[in-house]
Scaffold this motif. Structure first.
Motif, PDB file in Angstrom:
ATOM      1  N   PHE A 145       0.833  -1.199   0.000  1.00 28.84           N
ATOM      2  CA  PHE A 145       0.000   0.000   0.000  1.00 28.84           C
ATOM      3  C   PHE A 145       0.870   1.252   0.000  1.00 28.84           C
ATOM      4  O   PHE A 145       0.659   2.183  -0.794  1.00 28.84           O
ATOM      5  CB  PHE A 145      -0.908  -0.037   1.231  1.00 28.84           C
ATOM      6  N   ILE A 146       1.880   1.292   0.865  1.00 30.15           N
ATOM      7  CA  ILE A 146       2.766   2.458   0.962  1.00 30.15           C
ATOM      8  C   ILE A 146       3.534   2.661  -0.336  1.00 30.15           C
ATOM      9  O   ILE A 146       3.674   3.793  -0.819  1.00 30.15           O
ATOM     10  CB  ILE A 146       3.742   2.291   2.147  1.00 30.15           C
ATOM     11  N   GLU A 147       4.033   1.576  -0.920  1.00 27.50           N
ATOM     12  CA  GLU A 147       4.802   1.696  -2.165  1.00 27.50           C
ATOM     13  C   GLU A 147       3.946   2.273  -3.285  1.00 27.50           C
ATOM     14  O   GLU A 147       4.415   3.071  -4.104  1.00 27.50           O
ATOM     15  CB  GLU A 147       5.363   0.324  -2.575  1.00 27.50           C
ATOM     16  N   ARG A 148       2.680   1.908  -3.329  1.00 26.16           N
ATOM     17  CA  ARG A 148       1.779   2.452  -4.357  1.00 26.16           C
ATOM     18  C   ARG A 148       1.466   3.915  -4.086  1.00 26.16           C
ATOM     19  O   ARG A 148       1.363   4.721  -5.013  1.00 26.16           O
ATOM     20  CB  ARG A 148       0.494   1.629  -4.425  1.00 26.16           C
ATOM     21  N   ALA A 232       6.621  17.459  -4.112  1.00 26.20           N
ATOM     22  CA  ALA A 232       5.665  18.570  -4.195  1.00 26.20           C
ATOM     23  C   ALA A 232       5.600  19.129  -5.608  1.00 26.20           C
ATOM     24  O   ALA A 232       4.514  19.393  -6.138  1.00 26.20           O
ATOM     25  CB  ALA A 232       6.059  19.663  -3.204  1.00 26.20           C
ATOM     26  N   MET A 233       6.748  19.311  -6.229  1.00 28.06           N
ATOM     27  CA  MET A 233       6.782  19.904  -7.570  1.00 28.06           C
ATOM     28  C   MET A 233       6.213  18.964  -8.625  1.00 28.06           C
ATOM     29  O   MET A 233       5.500  19.392  -9.533  1.00 28.06           O
ATOM     30  CB  MET A 233       8.218  20.299  -7.911  1.00 28.06           C
ATOM     31  N   ILE A 234       6.487  17.670  -8.499  1.00 25.94           N
ATOM     32  CA  ILE A 234       5.978  16.702  -9.469  1.00 25.94           C
ATOM     33  C   ILE A 234       4.498  16.413  -9.216  1.00 25.94           C
ATOM     34  O   ILE A 234       3.776  15.977 -10.110  1.00 25.94           O
ATOM     35  CB  ILE A 234       6.820  15.406  -9.404  1.00 25.94           C
ATOM     36  N   GLY A 235       4.041  16.686  -7.981  1.00 17.94           N
ATOM     37  CA  GLY A 235       2.632  16.486  -7.677  1.00 17.94           C
ATOM     38  C   GLY A 235       2.322  15.123  -7.106  1.00 17.94           C
ATOM     39  O   GLY A 235       1.182  14.647  -7.203  1.00 17.94           O
ATOM     40  N   LEU A 236       3.319  14.468  -6.488  1.00 19.98           N
ATOM     41  CA  LEU A 236       3.087  13.187  -5.840  1.00 19.98           C
ATOM     42  C   LEU A 236       2.582  13.413  -4.416  1.00 19.98           C
ATOM     43  O   LEU A 236       2.770  14.483  -3.844  1.00 19.98           O
ATOM     44  CB  LEU A 236       4.385  12.374  -5.799  1.00 19.98           C
ATOM     45  N   LEU A 237       1.939  12.389  -3.869  1.00 20.05           N
ATOM     46  CA  LEU A 237       1.529  12.477  -2.469  1.00 20.05           C
ATOM     47  C   LEU A 237       2.758  12.706  -1.595  1.00 20.05           C
ATOM     48  O   LEU A 237       3.797  12.072  -1.790  1.00 20.05           O
ATOM     49  CB  LEU A 237       0.845  11.179  -2.026  1.00 20.05           C
ATOM     50  N   SER A 238       2.662  13.599  -0.644  1.00 21.47           N
ATOM     51  CA  SER A 238       3.790  13.855   0.249  1.00 21.47           C
ATOM     52  C   SER A 238       3.909  12.719   1.262  1.00 21.47           C
ATOM     53  O   SER A 238       2.944  12.000   1.532  1.00 21.47           O
ATOM     54  CB  SER A 238       3.598  15.176   0.990  1.00 21.47           C
ATOM     55  N   ARG A 239       5.104  12.568   1.818  1.00 20.85           N
ATOM     56  CA  ARG A 239       5.299  11.545   2.845  1.00 20.85           C
ATOM     57  C   ARG A 239       4.412  11.851   4.058  1.00 20.85           C
ATOM     58  O   ARG A 239       3.922  10.940   4.724  1.00 20.85           O
ATOM     59  CB  ARG A 239       6.773  11.487   3.257  1.00 20.85           C
ATOM     60  N   LYS A 240       4.212  13.132   4.331  1.00 17.91           N
ATOM     61  CA  LYS A 240       3.362  13.518   5.455  1.00 17.91           C
ATOM     62  C   LYS A 240       1.928  13.056   5.229  1.00 17.91           C
ATOM     63  O   LYS A 240       1.272  12.552   6.146  1.00 17.91           O
ATOM     64  CB  LYS A 240       3.407  15.036   5.634  1.00 17.91           C
ATOM     65  N   THR A 241       1.425  13.207   3.997  1.00 16.00           N
ATOM     66  CA  THR A 241       0.062  12.778   3.682  1.00 16.00           C
ATOM     67  C   THR A 241      -0.080  11.271   3.845  1.00 16.00           C
ATOM     68  O   THR A 241      -1.069  10.787   4.413  1.00 16.00           O
ATOM     69  CB  THR A 241      -0.310  13.179   2.240  1.00 16.00           C
ATOM     70  N   ILE A 242       0.904  10.515   3.361  1.00 15.77           N
ATOM     71  CA  ILE A 242       0.857   9.050   3.467  1.00 15.77           C
ATOM     72  C   ILE A 242       0.844   8.643   4.940  1.00 15.77           C
ATOM     73  O   ILE A 242       0.092   7.753   5.343  1.00 15.77           O
ATOM     74  CB  ILE A 242       2.052   8.407   2.738  1.00 15.77           C
ATOM     75  N   LYS A 243       1.662   9.323   5.749  1.00 17.84           N
ATOM     76  CA  LYS A 243       1.698   9.019   7.176  1.00 17.84           C
ATOM     77  C   LYS A 243       0.366   9.357   7.832  1.00 17.84           C
ATOM     78  O   LYS A 243      -0.109   8.627   8.712  1.00 17.84           O
ATOM     79  CB  LYS A 243       2.836   9.788   7.846  1.00 17.84           C
ATOM     80  N   GLU A 244      -0.259  10.456   7.415  1.00 20.58           N
ATOM     81  CA  GLU A 244      -1.555  10.852   7.977  1.00 20.58           C
ATOM     82  C   GLU A 244      -2.643   9.851   7.619  1.00 20.58           C
ATOM     83  O   GLU A 244      -3.546   9.593   8.417  1.00 20.58           O
ATOM     84  CB  GLU A 244      -1.928  12.250   7.493  1.00 20.58           C
ATOM     85  N   ILE A 245      -2.571   9.266   6.417  1.00 21.85           N
ATOM     86  CA  ILE A 245      -3.535   8.230   6.018  1.00 21.85           C
ATOM     87  C   ILE A 245      -3.401   7.021   6.946  1.00 21.85           C
ATOM     88  O   ILE A 245      -4.395   6.455   7.412  1.00 21.85           O
ATOM     89  CB  ILE A 245      -3.300   7.813   4.548  1.00 21.85           C
TER      90      ILE A 245
END
Length: 481
Positions: A145-148, A232-245
Motif C-alpha cells: 500500500f505504501i509503495e503504491r 511537491a513539484m511533481i505532484g506526488l503524495l507527500s510523505r506527510k500525507t501518506i503518514k496521515e492516512i
C-alpha cells in the motif's frame, strides 16, 4: 517444479520459458487443506522475499484458526451493537477496517470529521485489506500500500464536475484557466493584478513540469533538491500525507478498542521506527510561516477587503487565526457566548479532543473588530456566519487569494503557504520571541509538549549569541572606513 530445502522449506520454484523463475509457497490453510500459491517471478521476487510471504501467510492462517475457535465460543464482537445492526453480520463475521472506520466517523461530528473521512474514503476504503477482518491485515499488504502511495499523484480536486477526469486533464484545464485569468488581469495596472499574474505564472510553470516526462526525470535526478520538494513539484503524495492516512486507520482502530471496551488485539498500523519498510520519516523542522512584514501586508489587505459586506468576516478571522493560533475548525465554531469581552477571554473547543480551553483577546483592535461583527446579534449565534446566515466550515476562498498575491507570489512553489499555515506562523513567531515551549504548547492546546518541540529550533539559543560574537570580531564596520 523444484522444492527448496533448508531455511527455504515450503518454497517451490519453476523455470519459465522466458528465462525467469516463478516462486510458489506451500502451506496448509485454516481448514488444514494443503495449498500452493504463486507469489511472483524473478527479478522482482526472490527466495528470501518468498520466505517472508510464507511466514506472513502462516501467521494469517494461525489468526484465522483462532478466530474460528473464538467465534464458536461467542468471542465478544469487536464493534458495538449500533453497527452490528447496520451491517447485520453473521456470528462468525469479524469486523473489517472499514467497519471500524465507519464507527469512528459516525461517533464524531460529521462536519468536523468530513476532511478525514473524505481522505479515508479516497485512499483506503476500496483497498482489499480494508474489507477483511482487521486481525488478518498483513505487513506485506501495508508495505504494498505504501509503495503504491509513494508514486500516486496528489488529486485535490475530487468534486462531481471533475470526477471523470484524470489528474493530468485537471491540471491542463487549470493551466488554460490561469492563462485566461492572466490575459484579463493584464488589462489592469494595480499592484494586486500584477502580483496575481506573477503567482499564476509560477503556478503554470509547475503545471507544465508535471506534464513533461523529461523535465520530471531531470528534476528527480537533481541531488540539490530534497525529496519532499521533488514530490511537491511533481505532484506526488507527500510523505506527510501518506503518514496521515496511516494515522487515520490507527486512530479508528484504537478508538474502537479504547472507547468502547472492544476485545483488544494487535493494531497492524502501529509501526516501529526500526521497521524501515513501514515507518515513514517526516521532516517537521521545515515549517512554513510568514515574516513580520508579510503578516502586516496580509492583514492590511484583509482589513481593506473586509469593508465589502460579503467579506466582512475575513479581517477578524485573520486576526484571531494569527493571535490565538487555533485550528480552522475551532476558530469557525466560536459562538458569541464564548467571548468574554470584559475580561478578554475566548472559550475555544478543540475538535480533535472534544475539550474546551481558554485563550485571550490580544489587543483593543481585535476587541473592537469583535464588537463590530457582533452588533446586536443573539449571543447563541456563531461569531462567523456566511451570506446564508450559517457558519462556514472553511476559510473563505478570498483569504487564500489574498495570501497568494500578498505573500506567495514572491516565493518558490515549494515555499508557498496555505491558510493552515497561519497557525504555524503564530507558533513560529512565539518561539522566535523566546516564549518557553511549554507556554507555546498551552497556547496551541497540544496534548503533549513533544508535539510543540518541532518549533524549538526557532528559539533564540546560546549558539546564536556565539555566532553574533564571532561576526562582531571580524570588524566588518572597519572595512568601510
Amino acid at each position: 517444479m523444484e522444492s527448496l530445502g533448508g531455511n527455504f522449506k515450503g518454497i517451490m520454484i519453476q523455470k519459465l520459458q522466458s528465462g525467469a523463475t516463478a516462486f510458489y509457497i506451500k502451506f496448509k490453510d485454516e481448514m488444514n487443506v494443503s495449498r500452493k500459491l504463486k507469489v511472483g517471478e524473478s527479478p522482482d521476487m526472490t527466495k528470501t522475499r518468498a520466505k517472508d510471504l510464507l511466514i506472513e501467510k502462516k501467521k494469517e492462517i494461525k489468526t484465522k484458526r483462532s478466530l474460528i475457535r473464538g467465534s464458536a465460543t461467542s468471542l465478544p464482537s469487536p464493534i458495538p451493537s449500533i453497527l452490528q445492526k447496520k451491517y447485520n453480520p453473521s456470528p462468525k463475521t469479524f469486523k473489517t477496517l472499514n467497519d471500524l472506520a465507519d464507527f469512528y466517523f459516525s461517533d464524531h461530528s460529521i462536519k468536523t470529521m468530513k476532511e478525514l473521512k473524505n481522505r479515508y474514503d479516497y485512499h483506503v476504503r476500496n483497498e482489499q485489506f480494508a474489507n477483511k477482518p482487521v486481525q488478518l491485515i498483513t505487513k506485506h499488504e501495508l508495505i504494498n500500500f505504501i509503495e503504491r502511495k509513494k508514486v500516486q499523484r496528489a488529486d485535490k480536486r475530487r468534486g462531481e464536475n471533475t470526477r471523470n477526469k484524470s489528474v493530468e486533464e485537471k491540471e491542463m484545464s487549470e493551466y488554460q484557466m490561469n492563462l485566461q485569468k492572466i490575459i484579463v488581469l493584464a488589462a489592469n495596472d494595480d499592484w494586486r493584478s500584477k502580483n496575481t499574474i506573477e503567482f499564476l505564472k509560477k503556478k503554470n510553470e509547475i503545471l507544465l513540469l508535471r506534464n513533461n516526462d523529461e523535465a520530471k526525470k531531470r528534476l528527480w535526478n537533481d541531488k540539490s533538491v530534497s525529496e519532499d520538494d521533488k514530490r511537491a513539484m511533481i505532484g506526488l503524495l507527500s510523505r506527510k500525507t501518506i503518514k496521515e492516512i496511516f494515522q487515520i486507520c490507527l486512530t479508528a482502530i484504537n478508538y474502537s478498542i479504547d472507547s468502547h471496551k472492544i476485545a483488544p488485539f494487535a493494531n497492524p498500523f502501529v509501526v516501529s521506527k526500526r521497521d524501515k519498510k513501514l515507518y515513514i520519516e517526516v521532516d517537521n523542522i521545515k515549517d512554513r510561516y510568514m515574516s513580520k512584514d508579510e503578516i502586516k501586508d496580509f492583514l492590511k489587505e484583509c482589513k481593506e477587503i473586509s469593508k465589502k459586506p460579503k467579506h466582512k468576516n475575513i479581517f477578524l478571522m485573520a486576526l484571531l487565526a494569527l493571535s490565538v493560533a487555533a485550528r480552522q475548525s475551532t476558530l469557525l465554531s466560536i459562538r458569541i457566548s464564548d467571548i468574554d469581552l470584559e475580561n478578554g477571554f475566548i472559550n475555544l473547543r478543540n475538535h480533535k479532543t472534544e475539550k474546551w480551553y481558554n485563550s485571550f483577546i490580544g489587543s483593543d483592535e481585535i476587541k473592537q473588530e469583535i464588537l463590530r461583527l457582533i452588533g446586536d446579534r443573539d449571543r447563541n449565534d456563531y461569531l462567523f456566519v456566511n451570506y446564508t446566515k450559517e457558519r462556514p466550515y472553511r476559510y473563505p476562498r478570498v483569504m487564500g487569494d489574498i495570501l497568494d498575491y500578498t505573500v506567495n507570489y514572491k516565493h518558490r512553489y515549494v515555499n508557498w503557504l496555505s491558510l493552515k499555515d497561519l497557525r504555524n506562523t503564530s507558533a513560529s513567531h512565539l518561539a522566535m520571541q523566546g516564549i518557553p515551549i511549554s507556554h507555546i504548547s498551552q497556547i496551541l492546546n497540544h496534548s503533549s509538549v513533544v508535539m510543540t518541540e518541532r518549533y524549538a529550533h526557532l528559539s533564540p539559543s546560546i549558539a546564536q549569541d556565539g555566532i553574533r560574537t564571532l561576526v562582531d570580531g571580524f570588524g566588518l564596520e572597519d572595512l568601510e572606513k
